[in-house]
Design an enzyme around this catalytic site. Structure first.
Site, PDB file in Angstrom:
ATOM      1  N   GLU A 200     -29.929  54.514   9.593  1.00 20.01           N
ATOM      2  CA  GLU A 200     -30.307  54.502   8.607  1.00 20.01           C
ATOM      3  C   GLU A 200     -32.409  55.129   9.590  1.00 20.01           C
ATOM      4  OE1 GLU A 200     -31.446  50.608   8.019  1.00 20.01           O
ATOM      5  OE2 GLU A 200     -32.564  50.145   9.907  1.00 20.01           O
ATOM      6  N   GLU A 288     -33.012  43.543   7.182  1.00 23.29           N
ATOM      7  CA  GLU A 288     -31.370  43.270   6.708  1.00 23.29           C
ATOM      8  C   GLU A 288     -31.772  41.223   7.108  1.00 23.29           C
ATOM      9  OE1 GLU A 288     -30.899  44.348  10.650  1.00 23.29           O
ATOM     10  OE2 GLU A 288     -32.098  42.351  11.705  1.00 23.29           O
TER      11      GLU A 288
END
Length: 660
Positions: A200, A288
């Site tokens: 990412e 997350e």
């Protein structure tokens, strides 16, 4: 409620869970590997079961052995702690089939949110703003390079099953991906038994802020506010606090609402953490979700009064939550410092060994209104193993305000004494004293920004120089009185790191008075707590309480106050004159050598005799405490000798390669 719980973990978190179980009247079983046979957790638990060799892949990560231990002891439930099998949905499902309760979220929630790749897919479908990246597995290094260049550097290479800072690298260019991708995959396989990787975008100068959530099996979910976790090294948190100095009431409410909505969407029914990356403008993106208890949970407990381990157990037992969101309030401020077995003076590399001395500060409420808490799984004499995380303990402090909590932490770190291995207490103390930290201007780049050339301690302040001089004079007088009272005198020259200060000392009742000649100042040292051989000297200098770490040196004393260290000599005028004529010691020349920066295992040694090596080229990979560290050449040269091979265990400063 359960009558017996098995703890599938080790170290401080196993001890932490045992303490709550004792409070609830629940018996405990601890599993242990060869390395943990004599551990504090094994000693404290009601029962213990041996489950294999030291490597986690042969013990703590083997579900069959955990289940067998439950069968052997009659444990009705398993608390996985954090790390190891705590976010393994397959393990939770296996326990359910065996009729054993998993103290954590249901397998569906773990699958939806515990897996970093799946959580991003789920969040995207749910309309949650996420960090740009590749949502899917990476096949190999070539695939990783292609994706990284599509996203644009810098990128973050992360293990799908990762956590605790393991299995993560920032790549600033193609070479970083080529070297980092296989390293992250190897770390992920070793630490989590899962080598899936995703990539990412790495957001520069971000803040790491997480929301603690808690749910039960009746559909109730609340959040317990936020934790700021921006002070990190190697992508692993070092200092955390609650609440965050960044957030205002609106942002806090927005983040909390988003975290709760996400948890409700997956029927979350235990303690968990929704992590966000935040900008300095209070913008935030879902990063997350950790479907487990977090290492830094003590700071949340200290500002809310909620025992999160207890709530996890009650939820797993099917009990309904007895409080709602409106019942939760932030009370004061809490700061946590992770005490690691690592050498901050050598790039925070792991430092394994035995705790020859281990003396943490006293826990409990303080006269000034603060509170000290120390979560530890070790005792004096225990060994910090190369097989696991290098954490020694978690020191937490609480006070009514952030400034007071930081001050309390600074004093607590002064009182923390460790010998036998490298540890990061001086670094933590340095951060507590920094104006930037105290102002709350944090980011995950903090350590890189504030210590660009690495950590080398701090220059003593004027107060610290006074403390060190007074302490050295007091110790010198005490030792002289015992060994050679005929040599007692009042006029001395104090030499601190080579700088002279003329002094005169005297005793008056309970006071030890130091007069700095030529400076026109007198200082009074009172309430001295020290005797020869004691490693911590405590006292009050002109009304300010302090503690310093002390040890005899070849001449004089080595004294450390927080991050400042000095070699202090107490000499007569004539001795000081002669001392100045001594030639300085010459450091050994190691410029033609590649040294192992830490004790560990040689994973790879990529050079051979006669090979030409360029500065910056990879020479070896050393693994310790589940981290792989790439060792590079610091100069051009031709290899003269190779003194190790893959599979060898090496010590810190052992010569790996010599150049001609």
């Amino acid at each position: 409620m359960f009558s017996k719980i098995l703890i599938a973990n080790r170290g401080e978190i196993a001890v932490r869970i045992i303490k709550t179980c004792r409070k609830l009247g629940i018996k405990t079983v601890v599993v242990y590997s060869e390395a943990d046979a004599d551990s504090m957790a094994v000693e404290m638990a009601d029962e213990s079961v041996f489950i294999g060799a030291a490597p986690a892949a042969e013990s703590y990560l083997v579900a069959d052995k955990i289940v067998a231990a439950c069968r052997e002891t009659g444990a009705e439930a398993v608390h996985p702690g954090f790390g190891f099998l705590s976010e393994n949905a397959g393990f939770a499902e296996r326990l359910a089939k065996e009729g054993i309760v998993f103290i954590g979220p249901n397998p569906g929630a773990i699958k939806a949110m515990g897996d970093k790749i799946e959580s991003k897919k789920f969040a995207a479908k749910a309309g949650v703003s996420t960090v740009p990246g590749h949502v899917g597995e990476i096949e190999d290094t070539a695939h990783a390079i292609k994706i990284a260049e599509e996203i644009g550097y810098p990128v973050m290479i992360k293990a799908s099953a990762g956590g605790g800072g393991k299995g993560i690298r920032v790549a600033w260019n193609r070479q970083d991906v080529e070297e980092g991708f296989p390293a992250v995959r190897a770390e992920a396989k070793a630490s989590f038994g899962d080598d899936r990787i995703f990539i990412e975008k790495f957001i520069e100068s971000p803040r790491h802020i997480e929301i603690q959530v808690l749910g039960d099996k009746h559909g109730n979910v609340v959040h317990l506010f936020e934790r700021e976790c921006s002070i990190q090294r190697r992508n692993q948190k070092v200092i955390e606090e609650a609440p965050s100095p960044l957030l205002d009431a609106k942002t806090r409410a927005d983040m909390g609402a988003q975290a709760v909505a996400l948890a409700k969407a997956v029927n979350y029914d235990s303690a968990g953490t929704v992590e966000f990356v935040a900008g300095q403008d209070r913008s935030f993106f879902f990063l997350e979700m950790n479907t487990r208890l977090q290492v830094e949970h003590p700071v949340t407990e200290m500002i809310t009064g909620v025992d999160l381990v207890e709530q996890m157990i009650r939820s797993a037992a099917g009990e309904k939550m007895t409080f709602g969101q409106d019942d939760l309030k932030i009370d004061g401020w809490a700061v946590e410092s992770r005490i690691y077995a690592e050498d901050p003076y050598r790039g925070f590399l792991p430092s394994i060994g035995r705790l020859v001395r281990y003396s943490p500060p006293a826990e409990g409420p303080l006269l000034g209104g603060g509170i000290i808490r120390n979560d530890a799984g070790v005792r004096e004499g225990d060994e910090i193993s190369m097989f696991y995380d290098p954490m020694i303990s978690k020191l937490s402090t609480w006070a009514p305000t952030r400034e007071a909590a930081i001050d309390t932490m600074g004093r607590a770190l002064e009182d923390f004494h460790i010998e036998g291995l490298g540890q990061n207490v001086p670094f933590l103390a340095a951060v507590m004293d920094q104006e930037r930290f105290r102002s709350g201007k944090l980011s995950t780049n903090y350590i890189k920004d504030e210590f660009p050339e690495g950590f080398h301690g701090a220059e003593p302040t004027s107060f610290q120089r006074d403390v060190m001089a007074a302490v050295a004079l007091s110790m010198h007088r005490t030792m002289t009185r015992r060994a050679a009272p005929q040599l007692l005198r009042n006029d001395w020259v104090v030499v601190e790191n080579g700088e002279r200060r003329a002094t005169r000392v005297s005793n008056g009742g309970d006071e030890f008075v130091v007069e700095f000649l030529g400076e026109g100042r007198k200082l009074r040292l009172t309430k001295v707590d020290w005797r020869p051989g004691k490693p911590v000297f405590a006292g009050v200098l002109d009304g300010t309480a302090f503690s310093v770490q002390v040890q005899p040196a070849a001449e004089g004393f080595k004294i450390r106050h927080r991050a400042a260290t000095a070699h202090v000599l107490v000499l007569t005028e004539r001795s000081a004159e002669l001392h100045e004529k001594l030639p300085p010691k010459q450091a050994a020349d190691t410029s033609k050598m590649v040294l192992s920066p830490m004790p560990g295992l040689v994973v790879a040694l990529d050079v051979s005799v006669g090979r030409e090596v360029r500065s910056g080229e990879q020479v070896a990979i050393i693994e310790a405490m589940k981290m792989q560290n790439i060792i590079r050449a610091e100069r051009d040269g031709v290899v003269k000798a190779v003194n190790a091979k893959a599979g060898d265990s090496v010590a810190a400063d052992e010569v790996l390669v010599e150049f001609g």
